[in-house]
Scaffold this motif. Structure first.
Motif, PDB file in Angstrom:
ATOM      1  N   ASN A 136      13.378  -3.659  22.353  1.00  0.00           N
ATOM      2  CA  ASN A 136      13.670  -2.280  22.751  1.00  0.00           C
ATOM      3  C   ASN A 136      12.456  -1.405  22.502  1.00  0.00           C
ATOM      4  OD1 ASN A 136      13.756  -1.098  20.010  1.00  0.00           O
ATOM      5  ND2 ASN A 136      15.655  -2.271  19.774  1.00  0.00           N
ATOM      6  N   ALA A 137      12.536  -0.217  23.068  1.00  0.00           N
ATOM      7  CA  ALA A 137      11.554   0.836  22.783  1.00  0.00           C
ATOM      8  C   ALA A 137      12.227   1.785  21.795  1.00  0.00           C
ATOM      9  CB  ALA A 137      11.219   1.572  24.066  1.00  0.00           C
ATOM     10  N   ALA A 138      11.451   2.303  20.855  1.00  0.00           N
ATOM     11  CA  ALA A 138      12.053   3.175  19.846  1.00  0.00           C
ATOM     12  C   ALA A 138      11.042   4.205  19.364  1.00  0.00           C
ATOM     13  CB  ALA A 138      12.560   2.336  18.669  1.00  0.00           C
ATOM     14  N   GLY A 139      11.576   5.308  18.848  1.00  0.00           N
ATOM     15  CA  GLY A 139      10.723   6.338  18.260  1.00  0.00           C
ATOM     16  C   GLY A 139      10.558   6.063  16.770  1.00  0.00           C
ATOM     17  N   GLY A 140       9.343   6.205  16.275  1.00  0.00           N
ATOM     18  CA  GLY A 140       9.074   5.929  14.864  1.00  0.00           C
ATOM     19  C   GLY A 140       9.522   7.086  13.982  1.00  0.00           C
ATOM     20  N   LEU A 141      10.412   6.786  13.022  1.00  0.00           N
ATOM     21  CA  LEU A 141      10.851   7.788  12.034  1.00  0.00           C
ATOM     22  C   LEU A 141      10.039   7.654  10.748  1.00  0.00           C
ATOM     23  CD1 LEU A 141      14.705   7.120  12.365  1.00  0.00           C
ATOM     24  CD2 LEU A 141      13.571   9.257  13.028  1.00  0.00           C
TER      25      LEU A 141
END
Ligand SMILES: O=P(O)(O)O[C@@H]1C[C@H](O)[C@@H](CO)O1
Length: 290
Positions: A116-121
């Protein structure tokens, strides 16, 4: 919300169609998320089917999700590859989103690799990092908006599956060794994926909350597929490509966009492909208890 329930019989009909149209008998399933679709081009002796042609398959509606099922050889295994997945925010029920995973089970798949693609937290993460998912927070699932809600079909699995052991440690260890060989260095991460419902990207306050909860990356998919795979005894491995950084400051000019997600996917395609193909090459068959 799209209403038709897709159960065991519909899965069997899709499997019968696929067996009639391909000689391949896959044991490994691969789900390609936003920006990852090029991996399917590496499949050898590929039989390629549009989702539109397979009985009961939903349609892909998101740019970057091609909407094809590819059967063939990759990394020494017979694989079934989803070139694009389904999301609840497209209006599909959780039951519909996971239909292909149940089809994979009935096709004979024992191991599922998800991307998946994800935003880094996690503030240490950079765009282009690859995170091995070690655990998840399933926000819709915690409010009973998951694929296992409703009557349980024992032919797939038990009413109350455990998820504390969802992400196979052996496969993660192999991936770490493969990433070391590939000299990924600090670009390889291991962390917790948070699934939110989408389709809006998170607000600043939401990103802060998700980080505080223990999330390292946030996305809009994957966990429904993981729940159903584990429910029916499939071994699971998942990676998130950090395509953008979550906006954690109220005065930040930064905005998440799907265009950035797809661009990062393209730029990192070679790394992801190498990691998955080498993982497949090193991957042992599952033990009988898996
Ligand atoms: O299918 P994935 O989870 O890779 O897709 C992510 C989440 C949204 O669908 C989209 C946002 O850009 O990318």
């Amino acid at each position: 919300m799209e209403g038709k329930t897709l159960g065991y019989e519909q899965c069997e009909q899709a499997v019968t169609w696929l067996r009639d149209h391909s000689q391949h008998r896959p044991s490994v399933g691969i789900v390609l998320g936003s920006g990852h679709s090029a991996l399917a081009d590496q499949v050898i002796k590929a039989d390629i089917f549009s989702y539109a042609d397979i009985p009961h398959f939903p349609r892909s509606t998101v740019p970057g999700h091609v909407g094809r099922l590819v059967l063939g050889e990759l990394g020494g295994h017979t694989c079934v590859v989803m070139q694009g997945r389904f999301h609840m925010y497209e209006g599909y029920s959780a039951n519909t989103v996971v239909f292909p995973v149940r089809v994979m089970k009935l096709l004979g798949v024992h191991t599922l690799l998800l991307t998946n693609a994800a935003g880094g937290l996690n503030p240490e993460y950079n765009v282009g990092d690859i995170m091995l998912v070690k655990d998840h927070i399933f926000l819709p699932g915690l409010a009973a908006h998951g694929p296992l809600v409703g009557p349980n079909d024992e032919r797939f699995g038990p009413r109350f599956p455990s998820t504390s052991d969802a992400y196979d440690p052996e496969l993660r260890a192999i991936a770490r060794a493969v990433a070391k060989e590939l000299k990924f260095g600090q670009r390889l991460r291991e962390g917790v994926y948070v699934m939110e419902g989408g389709p809006a990207f998170e607000s600043v306050a939401e990103c802060r909350m998700l980080k505080l909860m223990g999330g390292d990356a946030v996305g809009m998919s994957t966990v429904p597929e993981v729940h159903v795979a584990r429910h029916c005894g499939i071994r699971v491995f998942a990676i998130s490509l950090i395509t953008n950084l979550a906006v954690l400051e109220f005065d930040s000019p930064q905005r998440a966009t799907h265009a950035e997600v797809l661009e990062t996917g393209q730029r990192s395609a070679a790394n992801i492909q190498q990691l998955i193909i080498n993982l497949l090459t090193c991957m042992p068959p599952p033990t009988p208890s898996d």
